[in-house]
Design a protein around this motif. Structure first.
Motif, mmCIF file in Angstrom:
data_model
loop_
_atom_site.group_PDB
_atom_site.id
_atom_site.type_symbol
_atom_site.label_atom_id
_atom_site.label_comp_id
_atom_site.label_asym_id
_atom_site.label_seq_id
_atom_site.Cartn_x
_atom_site.Cartn_y
_atom_site.Cartn_z
ATOM 1 N N LYS A 21 -24.233 3.264 21.758
ATOM 2 C CA LYS A 21 -25.632 3.534 21.718
ATOM 3 C C LYS A 21 -26.455 2.235 22.130
ATOM 4 C CE LYS A 21 -29.266 4.187 18.445
ATOM 5 N NZ LYS A 21 -29.729 3.918 17.023
ATOM 6 N N ASN A 22 -26.181 0.907 21.739
ATOM 7 C CA ASN A 22 -27.031 -0.306 22.099
ATOM 8 C C ASN A 22 -26.376 -0.967 23.251
ATOM 9 O OD1 ASN A 22 -28.392 0.244 19.684
ATOM 10 N ND2 ASN A 22 -26.872 -1.212 18.497
ATOM 11 N N GLY A 23 -24.976 -0.612 23.478
ATOM 12 C CA GLY A 23 -24.455 -1.184 24.846
ATOM 13 C C GLY A 23 -24.431 -2.870 24.679
ATOM 14 N N GLN A 24 -23.634 -3.312 25.528
ATOM 15 C CA GLN A 24 -23.457 -4.704 25.396
ATOM 16 C C GLN A 24 -23.189 -5.316 26.872
ATOM 17 O OE1 GLN A 24 -20.459 -2.707 26.568
ATOM 18 N NE2 GLN A 24 -20.386 -2.557 24.117
ATOM 19 N N GLN A 25 -23.106 -6.796 27.038
ATOM 20 C CA GLN A 25 -22.969 -7.279 28.374
ATOM 21 C C GLN A 25 -21.482 -7.438 28.785
ATOM 22 O OE1 GLN A 25 -25.107 -10.965 28.971
ATOM 23 N NE2 GLN A 25 -23.433 -11.664 30.226
ATOM 24 N N LEU A 26 -21.193 -7.054 29.993
ATOM 25 C CA LEU A 26 -19.941 -7.087 30.660
ATOM 26 C C LEU A 26 -19.872 -8.205 32.028
ATOM 27 C CD1 LEU A 26 -18.096 -3.679 30.661
ATOM 28 C CD2 LEU A 26 -17.866 -5.308 29.040
ATOM 29 N N VAL A 63 -20.170 0.963 37.899
ATOM 30 C CA VAL A 63 -20.350 0.444 36.560
ATOM 31 C C VAL A 63 -21.750 1.146 35.824
ATOM 32 C CG1 VAL A 63 -21.206 -1.385 35.122
ATOM 33 C CG2 VAL A 63 -19.331 -1.782 36.738
ATOM 34 N N HIS A 64 -22.576 1.240 36.770
ATOM 35 C CA HIS A 64 -23.814 2.066 36.055
ATOM 36 C C HIS A 64 -23.640 3.409 35.942
ATOM 37 C CE1 HIS A 64 -25.819 -1.813 36.808
ATOM 38 N NE2 HIS A 64 -26.254 -1.483 35.671
ATOM 39 N N THR A 65 -22.630 4.106 36.486
ATOM 40 C CA THR A 65 -22.584 5.626 36.512
ATOM 41 C C THR A 65 -21.260 5.996 35.712
ATOM 42 O OG1 THR A 65 -21.453 5.600 38.765
ATOM 43 C CG2 THR A 65 -23.847 6.089 38.542
ATOM 44 N N HIS A 66 -20.512 5.195 35.041
ATOM 45 C CA HIS A 66 -19.405 5.439 34.235
ATOM 46 C C HIS A 66 -19.457 4.661 33.014
ATOM 47 C CE1 HIS A 66 -18.349 6.461 38.752
ATOM 48 N NE2 HIS A 66 -17.418 7.243 37.879
ATOM 49 N N PHE A 122 -23.399 -7.000 33.930
ATOM 50 C CA PHE A 122 -24.039 -5.781 33.580
ATOM 51 C C PHE A 122 -24.136 -5.462 32.219
ATOM 52 C CE2 PHE A 122 -21.073 -5.758 37.261
ATOM 53 C CZ PHE A 122 -21.825 -5.324 38.313
ATOM 54 N N HIS A 123 -25.333 -4.681 31.692
ATOM 55 C CA HIS A 123 -25.455 -4.410 30.450
ATOM 56 C C HIS A 123 -24.694 -2.768 30.539
ATOM 57 C CE1 HIS A 123 -27.247 -3.847 26.588
ATOM 58 N NE2 HIS A 123 -27.657 -2.574 26.851
ATOM 59 N N THR A 124 -23.773 -2.566 29.980
ATOM 60 C CA THR A 124 -23.325 -1.219 29.983
ATOM 61 C C THR A 124 -23.082 -0.712 28.420
ATOM 62 O OG1 THR A 124 -20.961 -2.145 29.392
ATOM 63 C CG2 THR A 124 -21.643 -2.271 31.496
ATOM 64 N N PHE A 125 -22.501 0.724 28.527
ATOM 65 C CA PHE A 125 -22.449 1.230 27.179
ATOM 66 C C PHE A 125 -21.008 1.753 27.003
ATOM 67 C CE2 PHE A 125 -26.717 1.411 28.559
ATOM 68 C CZ PHE A 125 -27.472 1.239 27.394
#
Length: 121
Positions: A23-28, A64-67, A11-14
């Motif tokens: 701001k940029n996020g990262q991979q989990l 993951v995409h909503t938290h 996932f790409h998360t923030f």
């Protein structure tokens, strides 16, 4: 006891403590293991006798995409609660979360945390 595993969901998360992470996020990457008595429960080649890993994947993806959290430990703890509630037939659930772009010095692949919880019958 059988185990249903989904490995290396990405996932790409923030999530993160630092502003650039948020701001940029990262991979989990997430691994999940659900203990389930497959040997006893799955007797008729019927999806209703097991835990649908497609449903597990959908639950994780939506969460993951909503938290967003500062700590992946918090993400893991809250996701664990959601999975335990959503999949009560799993006797135990273990989650591993790996974070790759960690802003700290050193040479390493990732950092990883692991949490586990049990459903009480």
């Amino acid at each position: 006891m059988g185990v249903i595993r989904i490995n290396n969901l990405k996932f790409h998360t923030f999530n993160g403590v630092f502003p650039e992470e948020r701001k940029n996020g990262q991979q989990l990457a997430i691994d999940v293991a659900l203990n389930y008595p497959i040997e006893e429960k799955v007797q008729h080649d019927d999806l209703d006798e097991t835990i649908s890993y497609a449903d597990v994947n959908e639950t994780i993806d939506k969460f993951v995409h909503t938290h967003s959290y500062k700590l992946i430990e918090s993400l893991a703890n809250e996701l664990l609660k959601v999975l335990l509630k959503g999949f009560p037939t799993a006797t135990q659930i273990t989650i591993k979360i790996r974070k790759y772009s960690v802003p700290m010095p050193g040479i390493f692949d990732n950092v990883e945390i692991e949490v586990a919880g049990e459903n009480r019958v």
